[in-house]
Design a protein around this motif. Sequence first.
Motif, PDB file in Angstrom:
ATOM      1  N   ILE A 102       1.013  -1.227   0.134  1.00  0.00           N
ATOM      2  CA  ILE A 102       0.027   0.270  -0.045  1.00  0.00           C
ATOM      3  C   ILE A 102       0.795   1.677   0.361  1.00  0.00           C
ATOM      4  O   ILE A 102       0.501   2.375  -0.852  1.00  0.00           O
ATOM      5  CB  ILE A 102      -0.757  -0.057   1.383  1.00  0.00           C
ATOM      6  CG1 ILE A 102      -2.011  -1.589   1.227  1.00  0.00           C
ATOM      7  CG2 ILE A 102      -1.783   1.412   1.092  1.00  0.00           C
ATOM      8  CD1 ILE A 102      -2.890  -1.970   2.524  1.00  0.00           C
ATOM      9  N   HIS A 157      -6.768  -3.577   9.478  1.00  0.00           N
ATOM     10  CA  HIS A 157      -7.017  -2.781   8.307  1.00  0.00           C
ATOM     11  C   HIS A 157      -8.020  -2.079   8.618  1.00  0.00           C
ATOM     12  O   HIS A 157      -7.899  -1.064   7.075  1.00  0.00           O
ATOM     13  CB  HIS A 157      -7.045  -4.362   7.126  1.00  0.00           C
ATOM     14  CG  HIS A 157      -7.229  -3.954   5.921  1.00  0.00           C
ATOM     15  ND1 HIS A 157      -6.276  -3.605   5.079  1.00  0.00           N
ATOM     16  CD2 HIS A 157      -8.195  -4.074   5.407  1.00  0.00           C
ATOM     17  CE1 HIS A 157      -6.588  -2.860   3.947  1.00  0.00           C
ATOM     18  NE2 HIS A 157      -8.136  -3.382   4.277  1.00  0.00           N
ATOM     19  N   LEU A 189      -3.908  -4.715  -3.600  1.00  0.00           N
ATOM     20  CA  LEU A 189      -2.120  -4.698  -3.859  1.00  0.00           C
ATOM     21  C   LEU A 189      -1.567  -5.937  -2.737  1.00  0.00           C
ATOM     22  O   LEU A 189      -0.614  -6.578  -3.225  1.00  0.00           O
ATOM     23  CB  LEU A 189      -1.918  -3.469  -3.126  1.00  0.00           C
ATOM     24  CG  LEU A 189      -2.767  -2.437  -4.042  1.00  0.00           C
ATOM     25  CD1 LEU A 189      -2.417  -0.903  -2.896  1.00  0.00           C
ATOM     26  CD2 LEU A 189      -2.124  -2.315  -5.450  1.00  0.00           C
ATOM     27  N   ALA A 225      -7.991  -1.815  -1.420  1.00  0.00           N
ATOM     28  CA  ALA A 225      -6.720  -1.277  -0.871  1.00  0.00           C
ATOM     29  C   ALA A 225      -6.252  -3.024  -0.899  1.00  0.00           C
ATOM     30  O   ALA A 225      -4.391  -3.067  -0.843  1.00  0.00           O
ATOM     31  CB  ALA A 225      -6.381  -0.498   0.238  1.00  0.00           C
ATOM     32  N   SER A 226      -6.728  -3.792  -0.129  1.00  0.00           N
ATOM     33  CA  SER A 226      -6.443  -5.543   0.489  1.00  0.00           C
ATOM     34  C   SER A 226      -6.010  -5.776  -1.145  1.00  0.00           C
ATOM     35  O   SER A 226      -5.133  -7.369  -0.819  1.00  0.00           O
ATOM     36  CB  SER A 226      -7.161  -5.857   0.898  1.00  0.00           C
ATOM     37  OG  SER A 226      -8.197  -5.983  -0.130  1.00  0.00           O
ATOM     38  N   SER A 270       1.614  -3.536   6.859  1.00  0.00           N
ATOM     39  CA  SER A 270       0.057  -2.441   5.968  1.00  0.00           C
ATOM     40  C   SER A 270      -0.195  -1.904   6.190  1.00  0.00           C
ATOM     41  O   SER A 270       0.333  -1.049   6.130  1.00  0.00           O
ATOM     42  CB  SER A 270       0.040  -3.475   4.414  1.00  0.00           C
ATOM     43  OG  SER A 270      -1.677  -3.902   5.094  1.00  0.00           O
ATOM     44  N   SER A 271      -0.713  -1.481   7.181  1.00  0.00           N
ATOM     45  CA  SER A 271      -1.179  -0.237   7.969  1.00  0.00           C
ATOM     46  C   SER A 271      -0.169   0.146   8.964  1.00  0.00           C
ATOM     47  O   SER A 271      -0.441   1.246   8.735  1.00  0.00           O
ATOM     48  CB  SER A 271      -2.539  -0.847   8.799  1.00  0.00           C
ATOM     49  OG  SER A 271      -3.445  -1.127   7.857  1.00  0.00           O
ATOM     50  N   VAL A 314      -3.067   4.426  -5.170  1.00  0.00           N
ATOM     51  CA  VAL A 314      -3.800   4.006  -3.840  1.00  0.00           C
ATOM     52  C   VAL A 314      -4.913   5.299  -3.292  1.00  0.00           C
ATOM     53  O   VAL A 314      -6.166   4.769  -3.000  1.00  0.00           O
ATOM     54  CB  VAL A 314      -3.139   3.464  -2.843  1.00  0.00           C
ATOM     55  CG1 VAL A 314      -3.962   4.172  -0.721  1.00  0.00           C
ATOM     56  CG2 VAL A 314      -2.750   2.755  -2.013  1.00  0.00           C
ATOM     57  N   THR A 315      -4.382   6.671  -4.110  1.00  0.00           N
ATOM     58  CA  THR A 315      -5.206   7.522  -4.126  1.00  0.00           C
ATOM     59  C   THR A 315      -6.427   7.398  -5.436  1.00  0.00           C
ATOM     60  O   THR A 315      -6.918   8.071  -5.237  1.00  0.00           O
ATOM     61  CB  THR A 315      -4.123   9.092  -4.205  1.00  0.00           C
ATOM     62  OG1 THR A 315      -3.538   8.806  -5.220  1.00  0.00           O
ATOM     63  CG2 THR A 315      -3.480   8.435  -2.641  1.00  0.00           C
ATOM     64  N   GLN A 363       2.334   1.884  -3.064  1.00  0.00           N
ATOM     65  CA  GLN A 363       1.319   1.882  -4.462  1.00  0.00           C
ATOM     66  C   GLN A 363       0.654   3.804  -4.085  1.00  0.00           C
ATOM     67  O   GLN A 363       0.155   3.590  -4.341  1.00  0.00           O
ATOM     68  CB  GLN A 363       0.717   0.905  -4.869  1.00  0.00           C
ATOM     69  CG  GLN A 363       1.338  -0.239  -5.565  1.00  0.00           C
ATOM     70  CD  GLN A 363       1.750   0.183  -6.520  1.00  0.00           C
ATOM     71  OE1 GLN A 363       1.496   0.789  -7.665  1.00  0.00           O
ATOM     72  NE2 GLN A 363       3.050  -1.169  -7.165  1.00  0.00           N
ATOM     73  N   LYS A 402      -8.402   1.461   7.471  1.00  0.00           N
ATOM     74  CA  LYS A 402      -7.867   1.224   5.549  1.00  0.00           C
ATOM     75  C   LYS A 402      -8.721   2.477   5.231  1.00  0.00           C
ATOM     76  O   LYS A 402      -7.810   3.207   4.216  1.00  0.00           O
ATOM     77  CB  LYS A 402      -8.578   0.141   4.953  1.00  0.00           C
ATOM     78  CG  LYS A 402     -11.365   0.198   5.079  1.00  0.00           C
ATOM     79  CD  LYS A 402     -11.408  -0.471   4.296  1.00  0.00           C
ATOM     80  CE  LYS A 402     -12.629  -0.532   4.217  1.00  0.00           C
ATOM     81  NZ  LYS A 402     -13.104  -1.358   2.888  1.00  0.00           N
TER      82      LYS A 402
END
Length: 269
Positions: free
Chosen positions: A96, A258, A113, A110-111, A169-170, A103-104, A99, A262
């Motif tokens: 995340i 997540h 990815l 997002a998961s 990832s978070s 993401v934006t 990328q 998220k």
Amino acid sequence: MLKIIEFFKEQWHHRHLIWKLSIYNIKSQYANHYLGAFWNILQPLLQVLIYFIVFGLGLRGDRGDVEGIPFLVYLISGLFPWLYIQQGINGASNAIQSQLSLVTKMKFPASVLLSTAILNGLFNLLLVTSIVMAISLWNGYSEPLHYLALLYFIFASSAVIFGISLIMSSLIIIIRDMKNILQNVIRMFFFMTPIFWSLSEANEILQTMASLNPFAYLLMNYRYAMVFEGGPLYGEMADHLYFWSLTVLLIYIGVQIHYRFKNKLVDYL
């Protein structure tokens, strides 16, 4: 539990997108290299060469076979699955953050990815596993039917990678120090996992640590599927229950983190 079901429904619903993104990443990764996709095999082979020189010819000396197979075979049957786990955790945990531009702008979870990063690593695993399988068939190390246990390894290792990467990832975005912490923890587990040392030759402390190490469980299952006699699965019922209890716990915690953050990750970025 409902969030876990929702998470995997997202992956299934976007499975075609995950596949397309993975193919694109694989093609673009070495697009400007002369050897191209051949680096997917060459890179792990170069790592095998380095570790074989250091541990096989250097530290081990003339200690002979390990668990009844040559040290080189023992090394690649541990290093190749470890690279899949390591690359999967690092790639998915940073998917995340790396990328950011996507993401934006994206109109999908997002998961997705994370799944893309894990699938990229799976392609590499299958390539190098073909080398292990060829060596195994040539020397008659394992029964061909035991190769089906490779599917169990892929499923189990992917589940662990999902659990860890959902958490990290978070946290990597929220707490920037977590990226360095993750790298050091993975490096520590590299030496705690029986990649180039044997469980049967290890002292009691290492054996106890390995019994609590989910990566040791995964690597041994890969070896039992590909090169070891017996099997096809490693461990007793207690080992399986411990591994899957830990894995489900990691996925549960990861899904909770997540979904909590998220919609706020872009703000932290």
